[in-house]
Scaffold this motif. Sequence first.
Motif, PDB file in Angstrom:
ATOM      1  N   ASP A  10      96.958 -26.489 -29.746  1.00 34.89           N
ATOM      2  CA  ASP A  10      95.900 -27.624 -30.046  1.00 34.89           C
ATOM      3  C   ASP A  10      94.999 -26.660 -30.165  1.00 34.89           C
ATOM      4  O   ASP A  10      94.773 -25.517 -30.163  1.00 34.89           O
ATOM      5  CB  ASP A  10      95.552 -28.424 -28.851  1.00 34.89           C
ATOM      6  N   ALA A  11      93.668 -27.292 -30.315  1.00 31.66           N
ATOM      7  CA  ALA A  11      92.223 -26.577 -30.655  1.00 31.66           C
ATOM      8  C   ALA A  11      91.917 -25.873 -29.467  1.00 31.66           C
ATOM      9  O   ALA A  11      91.388 -24.590 -29.865  1.00 31.66           O
ATOM     10  CB  ALA A  11      91.055 -27.420 -31.114  1.00 31.66           C
ATOM     11  N   ASP A  12      92.114 -26.226 -28.522  1.00 35.13           N
ATOM     12  CA  ASP A  12      91.644 -25.435 -27.032  1.00 35.13           C
ATOM     13  C   ASP A  12      92.502 -23.988 -27.126  1.00 35.13           C
ATOM     14  O   ASP A  12      92.047 -22.865 -26.792  1.00 35.13           O
ATOM     15  CB  ASP A  12      92.049 -26.155 -25.976  1.00 35.13           C
ATOM     16  N   ALA A  13      93.722 -23.959 -27.564  1.00 34.33           N
ATOM     17  CA  ALA A  13      94.725 -22.835 -27.689  1.00 34.33           C
ATOM     18  C   ALA A  13      94.377 -22.051 -28.815  1.00 34.33           C
ATOM     19  O   ALA A  13      94.134 -20.765 -28.619  1.00 34.33           O
ATOM     20  CB  ALA A  13      96.117 -23.127 -27.966  1.00 34.33           C
ATOM     21  N   THR A  14      93.631 -22.731 -29.808  1.00 32.14           N
ATOM     22  CA  THR A  14      93.147 -21.796 -31.098  1.00 32.14           C
ATOM     23  C   THR A  14      91.896 -21.258 -30.503  1.00 32.14           C
ATOM     24  O   THR A  14      91.659 -19.692 -30.893  1.00 32.14           O
ATOM     25  CB  THR A  14      92.886 -22.857 -32.066  1.00 32.14           C
ATOM     26  N   LYS A  19      89.296 -15.764 -28.560  1.00 32.96           N
ATOM     27  CA  LYS A  19      88.762 -14.852 -27.565  1.00 32.96           C
ATOM     28  C   LYS A  19      89.921 -13.762 -27.281  1.00 32.96           C
ATOM     29  O   LYS A  19      89.266 -12.809 -26.726  1.00 32.96           O
ATOM     30  CB  LYS A  19      88.522 -16.079 -26.306  1.00 32.96           C
ATOM     31  N   LYS A  20      91.059 -14.151 -26.902  1.00 38.94           N
ATOM     32  CA  LYS A  20      92.071 -12.971 -26.840  1.00 38.94           C
ATOM     33  C   LYS A  20      91.999 -11.865 -27.771  1.00 38.94           C
ATOM     34  O   LYS A  20      91.941 -10.675 -27.392  1.00 38.94           O
ATOM     35  CB  LYS A  20      93.329 -13.660 -26.740  1.00 38.94           C
ATOM     36  N   LEU A  21      91.910 -12.131 -29.077  1.00 44.65           N
ATOM     37  CA  LEU A  21      91.583 -11.218 -30.347  1.00 44.65           C
ATOM     38  C   LEU A  21      90.411 -10.419 -30.129  1.00 44.65           C
ATOM     39  O   LEU A  21      90.367  -9.243 -30.310  1.00 44.65           O
ATOM     40  CB  LEU A  21      91.925 -11.697 -31.486  1.00 44.65           C
ATOM     41  N   ALA A  22      89.299 -11.026 -29.741  1.00 46.75           N
ATOM     42  CA  ALA A  22      88.156 -10.472 -29.640  1.00 46.75           C
ATOM     43  C   ALA A  22      88.171  -9.376 -28.841  1.00 46.75           C
ATOM     44  O   ALA A  22      87.343  -8.274 -28.875  1.00 46.75           O
ATOM     45  CB  ALA A  22      87.175 -11.680 -29.436  1.00 46.75           C
ATOM     46  N   ALA A  23      88.898  -9.473 -27.677  1.00 44.85           N
ATOM     47  CA  ALA A  23      88.980  -8.415 -26.373  1.00 44.85           C
ATOM     48  C   ALA A  23      89.473  -7.163 -27.080  1.00 44.85           C
ATOM     49  O   ALA A  23      89.199  -6.213 -26.274  1.00 44.85           O
ATOM     50  CB  ALA A  23      89.647  -8.927 -25.293  1.00 44.85           C
ATOM     51  N   SER A  24      90.322  -7.190 -28.193  1.00 50.01           N
ATOM     52  CA  SER A  24      90.801  -5.937 -28.599  1.00 50.01           C
ATOM     53  C   SER A  24      90.033  -5.399 -29.795  1.00 50.01           C
ATOM     54  O   SER A  24      90.517  -4.313 -30.215  1.00 50.01           O
ATOM     55  CB  SER A  24      92.464  -6.258 -29.140  1.00 50.01           C
ATOM     56  N   THR A  43      87.791 -23.144 -35.937  1.00 46.51           N
ATOM     57  CA  THR A  43      87.755 -23.405 -34.577  1.00 46.51           C
ATOM     58  C   THR A  43      88.392 -21.793 -33.981  1.00 46.51           C
ATOM     59  O   THR A  43      87.661 -21.289 -32.795  1.00 46.51           O
ATOM     60  CB  THR A  43      88.966 -24.155 -34.315  1.00 46.51           C
ATOM     61  N   PHE A  44      89.132 -21.107 -34.523  1.00 46.70           N
ATOM     62  CA  PHE A  44      89.527 -19.747 -34.266  1.00 46.70           C
ATOM     63  C   PHE A  44      88.424 -18.927 -34.285  1.00 46.70           C
ATOM     64  O   PHE A  44      87.959 -18.348 -33.255  1.00 46.70           O
ATOM     65  CB  PHE A  44      90.606 -19.143 -35.302  1.00 46.70           C
ATOM     66  N   SER A  45      87.387 -18.923 -35.168  1.00 42.30           N
ATOM     67  CA  SER A  45      86.257 -18.262 -35.103  1.00 42.30           C
ATOM     68  C   SER A  45      85.210 -18.592 -33.945  1.00 42.30           C
ATOM     69  O   SER A  45      84.547 -17.542 -33.237  1.00 42.30           O
ATOM     70  CB  SER A  45      85.457 -18.466 -36.380  1.00 42.30           C
ATOM     71  N   ARG A  46      85.287 -19.733 -33.780  1.00 41.80           N
ATOM     72  CA  ARG A  46      84.318 -20.301 -32.633  1.00 41.80           C
ATOM     73  C   ARG A  46      84.793 -19.629 -31.377  1.00 41.80           C
ATOM     74  O   ARG A  46      83.872 -19.095 -30.537  1.00 41.80           O
ATOM     75  CB  ARG A  46      84.498 -21.648 -32.266  1.00 41.80           C
ATOM     76  N   GLY A  47      86.021 -19.054 -30.794  1.00 44.01           N
ATOM     77  CA  GLY A  47      86.556 -18.556 -29.696  1.00 44.01           C
ATOM     78  C   GLY A  47      86.470 -17.002 -29.808  1.00 44.01           C
ATOM     79  O   GLY A  47      85.773 -16.581 -29.013  1.00 44.01           O
ATOM     80  N   LEU A  48      86.355 -16.616 -30.967  1.00 39.77           N
ATOM     81  CA  LEU A  48      86.044 -15.225 -31.123  1.00 39.77           C
ATOM     82  C   LEU A  48      84.612 -14.952 -30.995  1.00 39.77           C
ATOM     83  O   LEU A  48      84.199 -14.121 -30.199  1.00 39.77           O
ATOM     84  CB  LEU A  48      86.349 -14.703 -32.875  1.00 39.77           C
ATOM     85  N   ILE A  49      83.636 -15.734 -31.677  1.00 41.78           N
ATOM     86  CA  ILE A  49      82.406 -15.704 -31.499  1.00 41.78           C
ATOM     87  C   ILE A  49      81.716 -15.721 -30.077  1.00 41.78           C
ATOM     88  O   ILE A  49      80.961 -15.310 -29.454  1.00 41.78           O
ATOM     89  CB  ILE A  49      81.483 -16.544 -32.453  1.00 41.78           C
ATOM     90  N   GLN A  50      82.175 -16.785 -29.449  1.00 39.86           N
ATOM     91  CA  GLN A  50      81.693 -17.055 -28.038  1.00 39.86           C
ATOM     92  C   GLN A  50      82.428 -15.965 -27.158  1.00 39.86           C
ATOM     93  O   GLN A  50      81.541 -15.851 -25.909  1.00 39.86           O
ATOM     94  CB  GLN A  50      82.356 -18.484 -27.742  1.00 39.86           C
ATOM     95  N   SER A  51      83.152 -15.524 -27.274  1.00 37.43           N
ATOM     96  CA  SER A  51      83.656 -14.204 -26.514  1.00 37.43           C
ATOM     97  C   SER A  51      82.789 -13.184 -26.474  1.00 37.43           C
ATOM     98  O   SER A  51      82.706 -12.406 -25.339  1.00 37.43           O
ATOM     99  CB  SER A  51      84.970 -13.732 -26.798  1.00 37.43           C
ATOM    100  N   PHE A  52      81.651 -13.138 -27.124  1.00 41.05           N
ATOM    101  CA  PHE A  52      80.596 -12.159 -27.122  1.00 41.05           C
ATOM    102  C   PHE A  52      79.379 -12.826 -26.534  1.00 41.05           C
ATOM    103  O   PHE A  52      78.196 -12.382 -26.879  1.00 41.05           O
ATOM    104  CB  PHE A  52      80.416 -11.589 -28.488  1.00 41.05           C
ATOM    105  N   ASN A  53      79.648 -13.542 -25.663  1.00 42.37           N
ATOM    106  CA  ASN A  53      78.488 -14.358 -24.797  1.00 42.37           C
ATOM    107  C   ASN A  53      77.722 -15.114 -25.891  1.00 42.37           C
ATOM    108  O   ASN A  53      76.364 -15.429 -25.375  1.00 42.37           O
ATOM    109  CB  ASN A  53      77.842 -13.342 -24.243  1.00 42.37           C
ATOM    110  N   TYR A  54      78.008 -15.653 -26.987  1.00 45.81           N
ATOM    111  CA  TYR A  54      77.127 -16.705 -27.628  1.00 45.81           C
ATOM    112  C   TYR A  54      77.224 -18.083 -27.249  1.00 45.81           C
ATOM    113  O   TYR A  54      78.522 -18.555 -26.900  1.00 45.81           O
ATOM    114  CB  TYR A  54      77.576 -16.563 -29.156  1.00 45.81           C
ATOM    115  N   GLN A  55      76.176 -18.543 -26.880  1.00 43.68           N
ATOM    116  CA  GLN A  55      76.452 -19.933 -26.019  1.00 43.68           C
ATOM    117  C   GLN A  55      76.058 -21.130 -27.126  1.00 43.68           C
ATOM    118  O   GLN A  55      76.217 -22.114 -26.731  1.00 43.68           O
ATOM    119  CB  GLN A  55      75.223 -19.825 -25.187  1.00 43.68           C
TER     120      GLN A  55
END
Length: 152
Positions: A10-14, A19-24, A43-55
């Motif tokens: 689902d979107a949450d998993a995306t 976020k998981k990819l961002a860590a690498s 949706t994928f980009s949202r997780g990646l961008i948020q992982s860098f502390n973007y609120q």
Amino acid sequence: MTELYFELIDADATVAFGKKLAASLEMPCIIYLEGDLGAGKTTFSRGLIQSFNYQGNVKSPTYTLVEPYELESVNIYHFDLYRLADPEELEFMGIRDYFSGNNLCLIEWPEKGVGWLEPADILVNMQYVDDHRAIRLNANSARGEKILSALT
């Protein structure tokens, strides 16, 4: 080159996978995002961008072509080339300046910018499979290989 495949329920998993990819990631980094409309690229980009502390809100830059996120640890530029009429427009907006320094470039619809974009480190292809999404990642450079090997 390395290829990885994951199914996202689902979107949450995306978002979580972004976020998981961002860590690498290592900068500078260029990621091409491919897939049909609504496949989950933003949706994928949202997780990646948020992982860098973007609120703030992460939205698709469909009408602006690029949405900048100039953060403390990295500059992220999220491109959506879907509405690009002519790839030469990228030259007028100074596209080459985005591909340097401590920058992460996420590029949706990269085929619209052929000839004007730097090659991707990672190719991400998202698609619908039955009632969920599938994501396929391909390394396209030595940096991409290193990033994907950290995911396994």
